[in-house]
Design a protein around this motif. Structure first.
Motif, PDB file in Angstrom:
ATOM      1  N   THR A 104     152.405  78.545  87.653  1.00 25.38           N
ATOM      2  CA  THR A 104     151.934  78.006  86.374  1.00 25.38           C
ATOM      3  C   THR A 104     150.411  77.892  86.368  1.00 25.38           C
ATOM      4  O   THR A 104     149.742  78.247  85.382  1.00 25.38           O
ATOM      5  N   ASN A 105     149.844  77.415  87.459  1.00 26.41           N
ATOM      6  CA  ASN A 105     148.381  77.329  87.553  1.00 26.41           C
ATOM      7  C   ASN A 105     147.742  78.711  87.458  1.00 26.41           C
ATOM      8  O   ASN A 105     146.668  78.877  86.863  1.00 26.41           O
ATOM      9  N   ILE A 118     149.120  81.428  85.880  1.00 25.84           N
ATOM     10  CA  ILE A 118     149.317  81.940  84.518  1.00 25.84           C
ATOM     11  C   ILE A 118     148.290  81.348  83.557  1.00 25.84           C
ATOM     12  O   ILE A 118     147.727  82.047  82.702  1.00 25.84           O
ATOM     13  N   TYR A 119     148.023  80.044  83.701  1.00 28.76           N
ATOM     14  CA  TYR A 119     147.089  79.371  82.799  1.00 28.76           C
ATOM     15  C   TYR A 119     145.664  79.321  83.362  1.00 28.76           C
ATOM     16  O   TYR A 119     144.788  78.695  82.770  1.00 28.76           O
ATOM     17  N   ASN A 120     145.451  79.986  84.497  1.00 29.41           N
ATOM     18  CA  ASN A 120     144.122  80.073  85.112  1.00 29.41           C
ATOM     19  C   ASN A 120     143.527  78.696  85.404  1.00 29.41           C
ATOM     20  O   ASN A 120     142.355  78.427  85.122  1.00 29.41           O
ATOM     21  N   VAL A 121     144.349  77.811  85.968  1.00 27.00           N
ATOM     22  CA  VAL A 121     143.872  76.492  86.388  1.00 27.00           C
ATOM     23  C   VAL A 121     143.194  76.659  87.750  1.00 27.00           C
ATOM     24  O   VAL A 121     143.834  77.100  88.712  1.00 27.00           O
ATOM     25  N   ILE A 147     143.708  73.105  78.493  1.00 27.42           N
ATOM     26  CA  ILE A 147     144.024  74.379  79.143  1.00 27.42           C
ATOM     27  C   ILE A 147     145.452  74.819  78.862  1.00 27.42           C
ATOM     28  O   ILE A 147     145.775  76.014  78.920  1.00 27.42           O
ATOM     29  N   PHE A 148     146.337  73.875  78.515  1.00 24.46           N
ATOM     30  CA  PHE A 148     147.716  74.191  78.165  1.00 24.46           C
ATOM     31  C   PHE A 148     147.932  74.135  76.649  1.00 24.46           C
ATOM     32  O   PHE A 148     149.064  73.981  76.179  1.00 24.46           O
ATOM     33  N   ALA A 152     154.104  72.482  80.498  1.00 28.02           N
ATOM     34  CA  ALA A 152     153.793  73.859  80.898  1.00 28.02           C
ATOM     35  C   ALA A 152     154.744  74.338  81.991  1.00 28.02           C
ATOM     36  O   ALA A 152     155.204  75.485  81.975  1.00 28.02           O
TER      37      ALA A 152
END
Length: 246
Positions: free
Chosen positions: A51-52, A54-57, A80-81, A89
């Motif tokens: 998840t991090n 995919i969302y570029n965290v 960011i989400f 997310a």
């Protein structure tokens, strides 16, 4: 893997699962035969990392954030989400992105991959984030019911509101059948007949009292002792084992 034992902790958010799991791991680690270890491995770590990604965290040094990077603000809406929380997310990635492609047993299979890499016979694995019967199916097919303990934690006015998970019982696991038509599905869709025939499925309910997390951990330890998992089940220093409350 049939000689590796599993403690699968299940409960709603903020009920104290992580605190309980950390205590149990420390307490059981003191009571295992020489050469054996208690491991804390969470089932959702790979989901969180995905998840991090995919969302570029990212962390301040530019690396993809580790699994628990946002844990302290898990329910807080974040830009960011798109205004959703990290928890929301995770649910989206799990239920919309991953499971339709790989099947509902996928996170249990990924969890076993990690266990295979770090554990040896005689070790005990404690996971704090069991939430679905489907996750447990491949685990039980590997270790058997007699080597797994399902722990449901109650109390502290916690609930599953806003969560995709719920309390799990062995009856849910043993009757689960994944009918997802997933071309890349990983793992078994139902409990194998030979595993069902062996039986030995263990489950308990414990209550976390506010300010006394060691009591529910001791209940898990006592059950493990009655199941003959431990060498010296009651010779632990609860205050030392307790450590900081998370």
């Amino acid at each position: 893997m049939k000689h590796i034992r599993m403690i699968l902790i299940n409960g709603p958010k903020r009920v104290g699962k992580t605190t309980n799991a950390n205590l149990v791991a420390d307490m059981i680690g003191r009571s295992l035969p020489d050469g054996c270890r208690a491991h804390r491995i969470n089932m959702a770590d790979r989901l969180k990392t995905l998840t991090n990604s995919i969302y570029n965290v990212r962390t301040p040094d530019g690396q993809i954030a580790p699994p628990d990077y946002l844990e302290a603000i898990k329910d807080q809406p974040l830009e960011i989400f798109g205004g959703a929380s990290f928890r929301q997310a995770l649910i989206y990635v799990s239920e919309v992105v991953i499971k339709p492609r790989h099947g509902k047993t996928v996170f249990g299979k990924w969890f076993l991959d990690t266990v295979n890499q770090v554990c040896k016979p005689g070790d005990v694995v404690i996971t704090a984030d069991t939430g679905f019967a489907s996750e447990i199916v491949p685990i039980i097919n590997q270790v058997g019911g007699d080597n797994a303990l399902l722990v449901r934690i109650h109390g502290m006015d916690a609930s599953f509101d806003g969560d995709s998970r719920s309390y799990v019982h062995w009856k849910h696991v043993l009757t689960f059948k994944d009918d997802t038509n997933a071309p890349f599905r990983i793992g078994d869709a139902s409990v194998r007949p030979d595993v069902l025939a062996r039986g030995g499925f263990r489950e308990i309910d414990v209550t976390n009292e506010l300010g006394f997390p060691e009591r529910s951990a001791q209940a898990v330890l006592d059950y493990a002792a009655r199941a003959n998992w431990l060498v010296r089940p009651t010779e632990v220093d609860l205050e030392l084992a307790k450590g900081p409350t998370l």
